[in-house]
Design a protein around this motif. Structure first.
Motif, PDB file in Angstrom:
ATOM      1  N   SER A 111       0.852  -1.199   0.000  1.00  0.00           N
ATOM      2  CA  SER A 111       0.000   0.000   0.000  1.00  0.00           C
ATOM      3  C   SER A 111       0.882   1.241   0.000  1.00  0.00           C
ATOM      4  O   SER A 111       2.081   1.179   0.311  1.00  0.00           O
ATOM      5  CB  SER A 111      -0.888   0.020   1.250  1.00  0.00           C
ATOM      6  N   GLY A 112       0.260   2.364  -0.319  1.00  0.00           N
ATOM      7  CA  GLY A 112       0.966   3.643  -0.266  1.00  0.00           C
ATOM      8  C   GLY A 112       1.403   3.964   1.156  1.00  0.00           C
ATOM      9  O   GLY A 112       2.500   4.476   1.384  1.00  0.00           O
ATOM     10  N   THR A 113       0.539   3.656   2.109  1.00  0.00           N
ATOM     11  CA  THR A 113       0.867   3.909   3.518  1.00  0.00           C
ATOM     12  C   THR A 113       2.201   3.253   3.886  1.00  0.00           C
ATOM     13  O   THR A 113       3.091   3.891   4.465  1.00  0.00           O
ATOM     14  CB  THR A 113      -0.237   3.342   4.442  1.00  0.00           C
ATOM     15  N   TYR A 139      -1.674  14.356   3.007  1.00  0.00           N
ATOM     16  CA  TYR A 139      -1.996  13.023   3.512  1.00  0.00           C
ATOM     17  C   TYR A 139      -0.941  12.049   3.018  1.00  0.00           C
ATOM     18  O   TYR A 139      -0.586  12.044   1.834  1.00  0.00           O
ATOM     19  CB  TYR A 139      -3.372  12.578   3.006  1.00  0.00           C
ATOM     20  N   HIS A 140      -0.433  11.247   3.943  1.00  0.00           N
ATOM     21  CA  HIS A 140       0.637  10.319   3.569  1.00  0.00           C
ATOM     22  C   HIS A 140       0.360   8.910   4.064  1.00  0.00           C
ATOM     23  O   HIS A 140       1.282   8.154   4.334  1.00  0.00           O
ATOM     24  CB  HIS A 140       1.965  10.838   4.121  1.00  0.00           C
ATOM     25  N   ASN A 206      -4.936  15.796  -1.546  1.00  0.00           N
ATOM     26  CA  ASN A 206      -5.763  15.131  -0.544  1.00  0.00           C
ATOM     27  C   ASN A 206      -6.548  16.088   0.314  1.00  0.00           C
ATOM     28  O   ASN A 206      -7.221  15.684   1.266  1.00  0.00           O
ATOM     29  CB  ASN A 206      -4.885  14.256   0.358  1.00  0.00           C
ATOM     30  N   ASP A 234       5.964  12.466  -1.961  1.00  0.00           N
ATOM     31  CA  ASP A 234       4.943  11.428  -1.906  1.00  0.00           C
ATOM     32  C   ASP A 234       4.075  11.571  -3.154  1.00  0.00           C
ATOM     33  O   ASP A 234       3.209  12.445  -3.230  1.00  0.00           O
ATOM     34  CB  ASP A 234       4.121  11.583  -0.624  1.00  0.00           C
ATOM     35  N   VAL A 236       2.063   9.206  -4.428  1.00  0.00           N
ATOM     36  CA  VAL A 236       1.091   8.102  -4.493  1.00  0.00           C
ATOM     37  C   VAL A 236      -0.064   8.474  -5.428  1.00  0.00           C
ATOM     38  O   VAL A 236      -0.541   7.641  -6.203  1.00  0.00           O
ATOM     39  CB  VAL A 236       0.610   7.714  -3.077  1.00  0.00           C
ATOM     40  N   ILE A 237      -0.491   9.730  -5.395  1.00  0.00           N
ATOM     41  CA  ILE A 237      -1.525  10.177  -6.345  1.00  0.00           C
ATOM     42  C   ILE A 237      -0.901  10.678  -7.648  1.00  0.00           C
ATOM     43  O   ILE A 237      -1.319  10.307  -8.744  1.00  0.00           O
ATOM     44  CB  ILE A 237      -2.390  11.308  -5.747  1.00  0.00           C
ATOM     45  N   LYS A 262      -1.141   3.374  -6.030  1.00  0.00           N
ATOM     46  CA  LYS A 262      -2.245   3.562  -6.990  1.00  0.00           C
ATOM     47  C   LYS A 262      -1.928   3.109  -8.418  1.00  0.00           C
ATOM     48  O   LYS A 262      -2.024   1.930  -8.726  1.00  0.00           O
ATOM     49  CB  LYS A 262      -2.711   5.024  -6.953  1.00  0.00           C
TER      50      LYS A 262
END
Ligand code: PMP
Length: 417
Positions: A111-113, A139-140, A206, A234, A236-237, A262
């Protein structure tokens, strides 16, 4: 009454597995979906909706893209997981690295987390420091030290922080506003040589879409260089969203570490951390910074990501996404009361009265108040938007101008309702 939701609530906390899905800040109950194809998703009651959420970003090629589905089916038929090495992991790592000329190695997570959590641990391990700077509304993922003034579900629920995060953890997280050079400089003075890492979404998506000035990002890079602080992007998006690779290329600011998720999993669970060899080699087993995962690099996620990224290598894909994004921007921005922030195929329609915000505390409360009935109205008209005023709209190559015309028309009607 939505009986599926009632049933879910009895055995699942709040009926959901991720809080923003709960429709907490928009009217109605969560919609239950049973299938997706291209730009459309079908609900359990048989309604076909145009999807503007696209699983929060991974589905850049649309739902159930035939090439991606075929790759997943082929991989699955040969075994769902080995918990051991296989060649697909290297193929995907190489495929990702084509988009990041400054990076040498990739480590996969589920996961991104986990990817960001690993990046922060690595930065702390390398620098032998504990403090981390993040930004209000960034958001991370949902691990302890980043759950302070975060966007996404926390923004939607109006919570600044999560219960259960020990004060000692939060104390090592320095939260600054976006777009504030003075605050940044002061933090580097107050915590001289104590900051392991600055973590940010270079295109923060986010908490609305808070596009940042390049000069500000360059200032962060310069301060990090002065104090040997690592810079984590980050993505992720934003990774593989506006171009093949990261936004660092077109922004002209190079990070030390980048996290992805993602899109690089094409809809299957994945996260990735990448960086230069000398840093990445500090991860276990070669280095002292521990990280692991039973399903990390599993063949199904890897096949899905690989099929997706191979299709994204064609520059025509990003040209098309840019076209679609610009088309929707133009259509929505023409509606009285709507301003649009856009980065390629990510859009945030802003319903406030003031100028478009660049930091979380500049988002007017009236934006969310106005968004809420519009969400319900659009849903009734056949459009599924992320169920939060603070989340962006995601387009895919499966969307068409005709789809977007429908959305623009419906939004116009809702604004005048
Ligand atoms: N970082 C950013 C920028 C994100 O947008 C997200 C998820 N929306 C995460 C990290 C966490 O990723 P995941 O939900 O896969 O754990």
């Amino acid at each position: 009454m939505n009986s599926l939701f009632e049933k879910a609530k009895s055995c699942i906390p709040g009926g959901v597995h991720s809080p923003v899905r709960a429709f907490g800040s928009v009217p109605g109950d969560p919609v239950f979906f049973r299938s997706g194809e291209g730009a459309y998703i079908e609900t359990e009651s048989g309604q076909r909706l145009l999807d503007l959420c696209m699983s929060w970003g991974p589905l850049i090629l649309g739902h159930a893209h035939p090439t991606v589905v075929q790759a997943v089916q082929e991989a699955a038929s040969k075994g769902l997981s080995f918990g051991a090495c296989h060649r697909g992991e290297t193929d995907l790592a190489e495929q990702i690295l084509k988009g990041f000329d400054w990076a040498d190695q990739v480590r996969f997570t589920s996961s991104g987390t986990e990817a960001v959590m690993t990046a922060i641990r690595l930065a702390r391990g390398i620098s032998m420091r504990s403090k981390v700077i993040k930004f209000d509304g960034g958001y991370h993922g949902h691990f302890d030290s980043m759950l302070v003034k975060a966007g996404s579900g926390l923004a939607t629920s109006g919570l600044a922080n999560s219960a259960g995060v020990p004060e000692a953890f939060a104390a090592d997280t320095i939260v600054l506003p976006f777009d504030d050079e003075a605050a940044l400089e002061q933090a580097f003075i107050d915590h001289k040589d104590e900051i392991a890492c600055v973590a940010l979404e270079p295109v923060p998506g986010n908490n609305g879409l808070l596009k940042q000035r390049q000069s500000w990002l360059k200032r962060i890079r310069a301060l990090c260089n002065e104090q040997c602080t690592l810079l984590l992007f980050d993505e992720v998006i934003s990774g593989f969203r506006t171009c093949y690779g990261g936004v660092d290329g077109w922004m002209g600011v190079e990070p030390d570490l980048t996290t992805l998720g993602k899109i690089v999993g094409g809809g299957m669970p994945i996260g990735a951390l990448l960086g230069k060899r000398r840093m990445m080699e500090q991860l276990a087993p070669n280095g002292p910074v521990y990280q692991a995962g039973t399903l990390s690099g599993n063949p199904v996620s890897v096949a899905s990501g690989l099929a997706t990224l191979r299709l994204l290598e064609d520059p025509a894909v990003y040209e098309r996404l840019e076209q679609l994004g610009a088309y929707l921007e133009e259509g929505l921005a023409a509606i009285d009361g709507v301003q649009v922030v856009r980065s390629g195929s990510l859009l945030w329609p802003y319903l406030g009265d003031q100028d478009i915000p660049r930091r979380a505390d500049a988002i007017e409360a009236v934006h969310a108040e106005r968004f809420s009935p519009i969400h319900a109205g659009l849903l009734a008209r056949g459009f599924y938007l992320p169920p939060s005023a603070y989340e962006v709209l995601f387009l895919s190559t499966a969307h068409t101008e005709a789809d977007l015309d429908g959305l623009i028309e419906a939004w116009t009607l809702e604004m005048s309702a």
